[in-house]
Design a protein around this motif. Structure first.
Motif, PDB file in Angstrom:
ATOM      1  N   LEU A 117       5.636   8.446  12.136  1.00  0.00           N
ATOM      2  CA  LEU A 117       5.059   8.331  10.918  1.00  0.00           C
ATOM      3  C   LEU A 117       5.956   8.332   9.808  1.00  0.00           C
ATOM      4  O   LEU A 117       7.130   9.242   9.700  1.00  0.00           O
ATOM      5  CB  LEU A 117       3.970   9.543  10.704  1.00  0.00           C
ATOM      6  CG  LEU A 117       2.713   9.220  11.619  1.00  0.00           C
ATOM      7  CD1 LEU A 117       1.610  10.461  11.151  1.00  0.00           C
ATOM      8  CD2 LEU A 117       1.987   7.910  11.468  1.00  0.00           C
ATOM      9  N   CYS A 118       6.170   7.348   9.018  1.00  0.00           N
ATOM     10  CA  CYS A 118       6.729   7.391   7.678  1.00  0.00           C
ATOM     11  C   CYS A 118       6.002   7.085   6.649  1.00  0.00           C
ATOM     12  O   CYS A 118       5.045   6.109   6.610  1.00  0.00           O
ATOM     13  CB  CYS A 118       8.059   6.706   7.966  1.00  0.00           C
ATOM     14  SG  CYS A 118       7.730   4.641   8.378  1.00  0.00           S
ATOM     15  N   ASP A 119       6.530   7.382   5.496  1.00  0.00           N
ATOM     16  CA  ASP A 119       5.645   6.948   4.026  1.00  0.00           C
ATOM     17  C   ASP A 119       6.521   5.882   3.627  1.00  0.00           C
ATOM     18  O   ASP A 119       7.862   6.024   3.378  1.00  0.00           O
ATOM     19  CB  ASP A 119       5.800   8.093   3.047  1.00  0.00           C
ATOM     20  CG  ASP A 119       4.638   9.384   3.466  1.00  0.00           C
ATOM     21  OD1 ASP A 119       3.506   8.651   3.865  1.00  0.00           O
ATOM     22  OD2 ASP A 119       4.975  10.262   3.778  1.00  0.00           O
ATOM     23  N   GLU A 120       6.243   4.735   3.340  1.00  0.00           N
ATOM     24  CA  GLU A 120       6.975   3.535   2.813  1.00  0.00           C
ATOM     25  C   GLU A 120       6.680   3.218   1.340  1.00  0.00           C
ATOM     26  O   GLU A 120       5.475   3.366   1.113  1.00  0.00           O
ATOM     27  CB  GLU A 120       6.550   2.406   3.766  1.00  0.00           C
ATOM     28  CG  GLU A 120       7.650   1.108   3.405  1.00  0.00           C
ATOM     29  CD  GLU A 120       8.806   1.137   3.596  1.00  0.00           C
ATOM     30  OE1 GLU A 120       9.448   0.095   3.437  1.00  0.00           O
ATOM     31  OE2 GLU A 120       9.341   2.044   4.522  1.00  0.00           O
ATOM     32  N   PRO A 121       7.629   3.210   0.601  1.00  0.00           N
ATOM     33  CA  PRO A 121       7.377   2.890  -0.915  1.00  0.00           C
ATOM     34  C   PRO A 121       6.920   1.461  -1.267  1.00  0.00           C
ATOM     35  O   PRO A 121       7.492   0.405  -0.420  1.00  0.00           O
ATOM     36  CB  PRO A 121       8.702   3.152  -1.488  1.00  0.00           C
ATOM     37  CG  PRO A 121       9.787   3.037  -0.383  1.00  0.00           C
ATOM     38  CD  PRO A 121       9.193   3.327   0.623  1.00  0.00           C
ATOM     39  N   ALA A 122       6.365   1.296  -2.367  1.00  0.00           N
ATOM     40  CA  ALA A 122       5.912  -0.153  -2.784  1.00  0.00           C
ATOM     41  C   ALA A 122       7.304  -0.925  -3.040  1.00  0.00           C
ATOM     42  O   ALA A 122       8.153  -0.270  -3.562  1.00  0.00           O
ATOM     43  CB  ALA A 122       4.875  -0.322  -3.822  1.00  0.00           C
TER      44      ALA A 122
END
Length: 250
Positions: A117-122
């Motif tokens: 899982l990863c958090d991707e920026p806009a």
């Protein structure tokens, strides 16, 4: 009865077609009999119709669809057969890609990449869009990439594809660009790296989706293919592509 007319059985033997097929061709309007007995419904054909019957038999032996055969009989042979050939060539290419993917599965087993899982920026991007089918998606994506590269040097480049790619569907290529007028949304993603030809990316996509199901995550967005290598300088077998699927919180 006119002696020039042949009953359907004799005509079938003459043209090397079955009676059942001749009846079917009559029903769909492809090869109408010259005469149908009003009382018995029995079909009769003229000898001159044998040429059309042989054309039908020949083209069907080459897997030409009946609607294309009808166009040939109507005098549109060149265009109709060229289009049929193009479709057959596209299908052959698709089957070759499928065979190569199957060979990979046989050699390496079912795909099991590391998924995280990863958090991707806009990101601010410029985009190129088009419509594709399962048969044309590779060519359409390549054309979109070429159009996207016709501008400032790209940062991140990603292809966006719907989870369900049946019938006709949109393809988007997004290129990171501080001056871009659109925003590629961020979020939480399940991600894995695919190694190998682009046409085998579905193997890794399926592995990521299986991981989501196993861990209770629901895919909510399009599949992102983040292209990490330049295919002009990296062999297809070594290409790295980051596969990302946005997921809903459990």
């Amino acid at each position: 009865m006119d002696e020039e007319l042949l009953p359907i059985g004799r005509f079938a033997r003459l043209c090397r077609l079955s009676v059942k097929r001749l009846r079917h061709y009559d029903e769909i309007g492809l090869l109408r009999p010259a005469r149908v007995d009003a009382a018995s419904g029995y079909r009769y054909y003229r000898r001159e119709q044998a040429r059309d019957a042989f054309v039908i038999g020949l083209l069907r032996s080459l897997d030409v669809p009946l609607p294309v055969v009808a166009r040939v009989l109507e005098g549109e042979a060149a265009d109709a057969l060229r289009q049929a050939r193009d479709r057959m060539e596209a299908e052959l290419a698709r089957r070759r890609r499928a065979l190569a993917a199957l060979d990979r599965v046989l050699a390496e087993g079912l795909p099991a990449p590391r998924v995280e899982l990863c958090d991707e920026p806009a990101r601010r991007v410029r985009t190129v869009r088009d419509l594709a089918t399962p048969e044309s998606v590779a060519a359409v994506t390549s054309a979109c990439v070429a159009r996207a590269l016709d501008g400032p040097p790209p940062g991140l480049m990603a292809g966006l594809f719907p989870l369900d790619m049946r019938d006709e569907f949109p393809v988007t290529v997004a290129v990171e660009d501080p001056a871009g007028t659109e925003v590629l949304d961020g979020g939480r993603f399940a991600a894995a790296v695919h190694l190998g030809p682009y046409e085998q990316i579905p193997l890794t996509v399926h592995a990521v989706l299986a991981w989501c199901g196993e861990h209770g995550f629901t895919p909510v967005g399009p599949v992102r293919e983040v292209y990490l290598d330049d295919p002009a300088s990296v062999p297809a077998e070594a290409l790295a592509t980051r596969i990302m699927v946005e997921v809903a919180e459990r």
